[in-house]
Write an enzyme that holds these catalytic residues in place. Structure first.
Site, PDB file in Angstrom:
ATOM      1  N   MET A   1      10.574  12.459 -22.433  1.00  0.00           N
ATOM      2  CA  MET A   1      10.909  12.268 -23.863  1.00  0.00           C
ATOM      3  C   MET A   1       9.547  11.849 -24.573  1.00  0.00           C
ATOM      4  O   MET A   1       9.245  12.571 -25.546  1.00  0.00           O
ATOM      5  CB  MET A   1      12.144  11.198 -23.986  1.00  0.00           C
ATOM      6  CG  MET A   1      13.221  11.431 -23.381  1.00  0.00           C
ATOM      7  SD  MET A   1      14.330  12.952 -23.579  1.00  0.00           S
ATOM      8  CE  MET A   1      13.716  13.729 -25.079  1.00  0.00           C
ATOM      9  N   CYS A   2       9.152  10.603 -24.278  1.00  0.00           N
ATOM     10  CA  CYS A   2       8.109  10.030 -24.832  1.00  0.00           C
ATOM     11  C   CYS A   2       7.432   9.445 -23.787  1.00  0.00           C
ATOM     12  O   CYS A   2       7.912   9.075 -22.680  1.00  0.00           O
ATOM     13  CB  CYS A   2       8.218   9.389 -26.267  1.00  0.00           C
ATOM     14  SG  CYS A   2       9.494  10.105 -27.395  1.00  0.00           S
ATOM     15  N   ARG A   3       6.046   8.993 -24.208  1.00  0.00           N
ATOM     16  CA  ARG A   3       5.296   7.967 -23.559  1.00  0.00           C
ATOM     17  C   ARG A   3       4.818   6.741 -24.467  1.00  0.00           C
ATOM     18  O   ARG A   3       4.490   7.099 -25.373  1.00  0.00           O
ATOM     19  CB  ARG A   3       4.165   8.390 -22.712  1.00  0.00           C
ATOM     20  CG  ARG A   3       4.350   9.826 -21.793  1.00  0.00           C
ATOM     21  CD  ARG A   3       4.701   9.142 -20.429  1.00  0.00           C
ATOM     22  NE  ARG A   3       6.486   9.094 -20.284  1.00  0.00           N
ATOM     23  CZ  ARG A   3       6.828   8.651 -19.318  1.00  0.00           C
ATOM     24  NH1 ARG A   3       6.336   8.330 -18.198  1.00  0.00           N
ATOM     25  NH2 ARG A   3       8.501   8.440 -19.357  1.00  0.00           N
ATOM     26  N   ASN A 116      11.408   5.135 -26.025  1.00  0.00           N
ATOM     27  CA  ASN A 116      11.212   6.143 -25.126  1.00  0.00           C
ATOM     28  C   ASN A 116      12.607   6.397 -24.573  1.00  0.00           C
ATOM     29  O   ASN A 116      13.084   5.838 -23.918  1.00  0.00           O
ATOM     30  CB  ASN A 116      10.557   5.753 -23.923  1.00  0.00           C
ATOM     31  CG  ASN A 116      10.299   6.729 -22.664  1.00  0.00           C
ATOM     32  OD1 ASN A 116      10.693   7.995 -23.092  1.00  0.00           O
ATOM     33  ND2 ASN A 116       9.825   6.283 -21.670  1.00  0.00           N
TER      34      ASN A 116
END
Length: 271
Positions: A1-3, A116
């Site tokens: 998804m994200c960092r 996240n």
């Protein structure tokens, strides 16, 4: 998804020393993360927020595109120094038109925030939670995505006087109860300390004498001092060390007593 990544230090640190220079820093994680469980490339926006000495309100630099396509970011990160910062690269769960406004960190007053993960069944699953917020909070959402709403829920708790860790824990529990299967790794700082949750995705920290206390989605290098945070854990950190405690679901009985992990020596926090 994200960092994402945040840190607290006892002296100013160049943003680039932790975001760009490490072999597997957030800059590289935008196209080649090593421990990302969902998604592959974080090219849907990025941002960094930081605090100048003597000013409690953070500055932000955000863009809608990938960090590697921004020719100004490396120069900015090279010269800007801060005792505390929060940065994120985004892999959007759903396509949207919010652009830069959807990129973390979100901000209000002295706070910086990142999410996240993803809210399961968005948006219907959390409609009741959204409806319980003051109308002004909903009208003030920066973006029309799940992360912006999760931030509004956490911010509402902070404004009621809840401690940072309690605000994140309460937000995770109520969203997870309304939207089972959600991934809710949250990251929050006020420039003095960091609060974070591990709920459905990876979270690590690095702490020790003479270095910043860093909390991140994944290690930015192969330093053996990195420690993985167990799933369903609340973490709070300052320049002096890290504290972790179990983060039980809303319907579960309370977990065991809180445990404290000092910055030195490096030992695993209890699960």
């Amino acid at each position: 998804m994200c960092r994402h990544i945040a840190w607290a230090a006892d002296r100013p640190v160049a943003l680039g020393d932790l975001l760009v220079a490490p072999a597997h820093g957030l800059y590289r994680q935008s196209w080649a993360p090593r421990r990302q469980r969902y998604g592959t490339v974080n090219a849907d926006g990025f941002g960094v927020g930081w605090y100048a000495d003597g000013d409690p309100v953070p500055a932000r630099y955000r863009r809608a595109g990938p960090v590697w396509a921004d020719p100004s970011f490396a120069d900015l990160a090279r010269v800007v120094r801060s005792r505390s910062a929060l940065a994120a690269v985004r892999d959007a769960t759903l396509p949207g038109a919010d652009g830069e406004a959807a990129a973390a960190p979100f901000a209000a007053g002295t706070w910086l925030f990142s999410h996240n993960g993803a809210v399961g069944g968005w948006p219907a699953s959390v409609a009741a939670l959204a409806a319980a917020l003051p109308p002004a909070d909903l009208l003030s959402l920066e973006a029309r995505n799940d992360s912006a709403l999760v931030w509004a829920l956490a911010l509402h708790r902070l404004r009621r006087g809840e401690a940072p860790g309690d605000a994140l824990a309460g937000t995770v529990r109520e969203v997870a109860a309304a939207a089972p299967g959600s991934r809710l790794n949250l990251l929050l700082t006020d420039g003095a300390g960091v609060a974070a949750t591990a709920w459905g995705d990876s979270l690590w920290y690095l702490a020790g004498p003479g270095r910043p206390t860093v909390v991140a989605s994944e290690p930015y290098d192969d330093d053996p001092g990195w420690r993985e945070v167990p799933d369903r854990t609340l973490l709070t950190a300052t320049a002096d060390g890290v504290t972790t405690s179990p983060l039980a679901p809303l319907t579960a009985p309370a977990g065991p007593a809180r445990s404290t992990e000092p910055a030195e020596p490096y030992e695993e926090s209890p699960a």
